[in-house]
Design a protein around this motif. Structure first.
Motif, short mmCIF file in Angstrom:
data_model
loop_
_atom_site.label_atom_id
_atom_site.label_comp_id
_atom_site.label_asym_id
_atom_site.label_seq_id
_atom_site.Cartn_x
_atom_site.Cartn_y
_atom_site.Cartn_z
N VAL A 55 0.83 -1.20 0.00
CA VAL A 55 0.00 0.00 0.00
C VAL A 55 0.87 1.26 0.00
O VAL A 55 2.02 1.23 0.42
CB VAL A 55 -0.95 0.06 1.23
N LYS A 56 0.28 2.31 -0.49
CA LYS A 56 0.85 3.65 -0.36
C LYS A 56 -0.11 4.43 0.53
O LYS A 56 -1.32 4.29 0.42
CB LYS A 56 0.96 4.34 -1.72
N ILE A 57 0.46 5.25 1.42
CA ILE A 57 -0.40 6.04 2.29
C ILE A 57 -0.10 7.52 2.12
O ILE A 57 1.04 7.91 1.81
CB ILE A 57 -0.28 5.62 3.77
N LYS A 58 -1.13 8.30 2.32
CA LYS A 58 -1.01 9.76 2.31
C LYS A 58 -1.68 10.25 3.59
O LYS A 58 -2.80 9.85 3.88
CB LYS A 58 -1.70 10.35 1.09
N ILE A 59 -0.96 11.07 4.33
CA ILE A 59 -1.48 11.57 5.60
C ILE A 59 -1.40 13.09 5.59
O ILE A 59 -0.36 13.66 5.28
CB ILE A 59 -0.68 11.03 6.80
N GLU A 60 -2.50 13.72 5.93
CA GLU A 60 -2.55 15.18 6.06
C GLU A 60 -2.85 15.50 7.53
O GLU A 60 -3.90 15.14 8.03
CB GLU A 60 -3.64 15.78 5.18
N PHE A 61 -1.91 16.17 8.17
CA PHE A 61 -2.10 16.60 9.56
C PHE A 61 -2.47 18.07 9.54
O PHE A 61 -1.71 18.90 9.04
CB PHE A 61 -0.80 16.42 10.37
N VAL A 62 -3.63 18.39 10.07
CA VAL A 62 -4.08 19.78 10.12
C VAL A 62 -4.27 20.16 11.58
O VAL A 62 -4.96 19.47 12.32
CB VAL A 62 -5.40 19.98 9.33
N MET A 63 -3.60 21.25 11.97
CA MET A 63 -3.67 21.71 13.35
C MET A 63 -4.19 23.14 13.39
O MET A 63 -3.90 23.94 12.50
CB MET A 63 -2.29 21.63 13.99
N PRO A 78 5.24 20.26 16.05
CA PRO A 78 5.87 18.96 16.09
C PRO A 78 6.49 18.56 14.75
O PRO A 78 6.05 19.03 13.69
CB PRO A 78 4.73 18.02 16.45
N ASP A 79 7.50 17.70 14.81
CA ASP A 79 8.14 17.19 13.61
C ASP A 79 7.19 16.29 12.84
O ASP A 79 6.47 15.48 13.44
CB ASP A 79 9.39 16.39 13.96
N LEU A 80 7.21 16.43 11.53
CA LEU A 80 6.33 15.62 10.68
C LEU A 80 6.63 14.13 10.83
O LEU A 80 5.71 13.31 10.89
CB LEU A 80 6.48 16.06 9.22
N SER A 81 7.90 13.77 10.94
CA SER A 81 8.25 12.35 11.05
C SER A 81 7.68 11.74 12.34
O SER A 81 7.24 10.58 12.33
CB SER A 81 9.76 12.17 11.01
N ASN A 82 7.65 12.49 13.42
CA ASN A 82 7.09 11.96 14.68
C ASN A 82 5.58 11.86 14.62
O ASN A 82 4.98 10.98 15.25
CB ASN A 82 7.53 12.81 15.86
N ILE A 84 3.94 11.10 11.88
CA ILE A 84 3.74 9.90 11.05
C ILE A 84 3.93 8.64 11.90
O ILE A 84 3.13 7.70 11.83
CB ILE A 84 4.69 9.89 9.85
N LYS A 85 4.99 8.60 12.71
CA LYS A 85 5.28 7.42 13.55
C LYS A 85 4.11 7.08 14.47
O LYS A 85 3.78 5.91 14.65
CB LYS A 85 6.52 7.67 14.40
N ILE A 105 3.93 -1.11 3.67
CA ILE A 105 3.87 0.28 3.20
C ILE A 105 5.08 0.52 2.30
O ILE A 105 6.22 0.43 2.73
CB ILE A 105 3.89 1.27 4.38
N ILE A 106 4.81 0.84 1.02
CA ILE A 106 5.91 1.07 0.08
C ILE A 106 6.08 2.54 -0.25
O ILE A 106 7.05 2.91 -0.90
CB ILE A 106 5.73 0.25 -1.21
N GLY A 107 5.16 3.38 0.20
CA GLY A 107 5.29 4.81 -0.06
C GLY A 107 4.47 5.61 0.93
O GLY A 107 3.37 5.20 1.32
N ILE A 108 5.04 6.75 1.33
CA ILE A 108 4.34 7.64 2.26
C ILE A 108 4.45 9.06 1.73
O ILE A 108 5.54 9.51 1.37
CB ILE A 108 4.95 7.59 3.68
N GLU A 109 3.33 9.74 1.71
CA GLU A 109 3.29 11.17 1.41
C GLU A 109 2.59 11.82 2.60
O GLU A 109 1.51 11.40 2.99
CB GLU A 109 2.51 11.43 0.13
N ALA A 110 3.23 12.83 3.19
CA ALA A 110 2.65 13.45 4.38
C ALA A 110 2.86 14.96 4.36
O ALA A 110 3.88 15.44 3.85
CB ALA A 110 3.26 12.86 5.63
#
Length: 127
Positions: A55-63, A78-82, A84-85, A105-110
């Motif tokens: 799967v490929k995942i896309k995550i949008e964090f809105v604060m 906060p750091d984007l990588s944290n 995502i984790k 997971i073969i791809g991540i877009e965040a």
């Protein structure tokens, strides 16, 4: 198959396990509560089976924008990588409904950005 989930919850970054004086490691209580909340919100919105293929995942964090911040881009913690984790730990683990193994997971877009309210958009695309 593509899946879109929206979690109306404030994004919280992953924090490192702490070492107690007794010598064992522990996770902060707030982190465990946050991960369980994400799992609950996921189970509410998705009743399908777990993804078995890559799967490929896309995550949008809105604060929510703080009143004192005037900059357009969110270049502070906060750091984007944290961020995502923490989502990976909550939703892509052995007891999850989405993906049994996060090695699939073969791809991540965040992205992280400011908005009118706090939420997380998650898109999962089977490849």
């Amino acid at each position: 198959m593509e899946l879109h989930l929206k979690f109306n919850i404030k994004p919280v970054p992953w924090s490192r396990p702490r070492l107690a004086k007794s010598g064992h490691f522990f996770t902060k209580k707030e982190d465990a509560i946050y991960r369980r909340s994400l799992q609950y919100l996921c189970k509410e919105q998705y009743q399908g089976g777990a993804f078995c293929d890559a799967v490929k995942i896309k995550i949008e964090f809105v604060m929510k924008r703080p009143k004192t911040v005037t900059r357009k881009n969110m270049t502070i913690k906060p750091d984007l990588s944290n961020l995502i984790k923490n989502v990976e730990d909550a939703l892509f683990c052995s007891d999850s409904y989405l993906l049994v193994d996060d090695a699939k997971i073969i791809g991540i877009e965040a992205t992280k950005s400011y908005g009118d309210s706090d939420y997380i958009n998650l898109f999962v695309l089977s490849v």
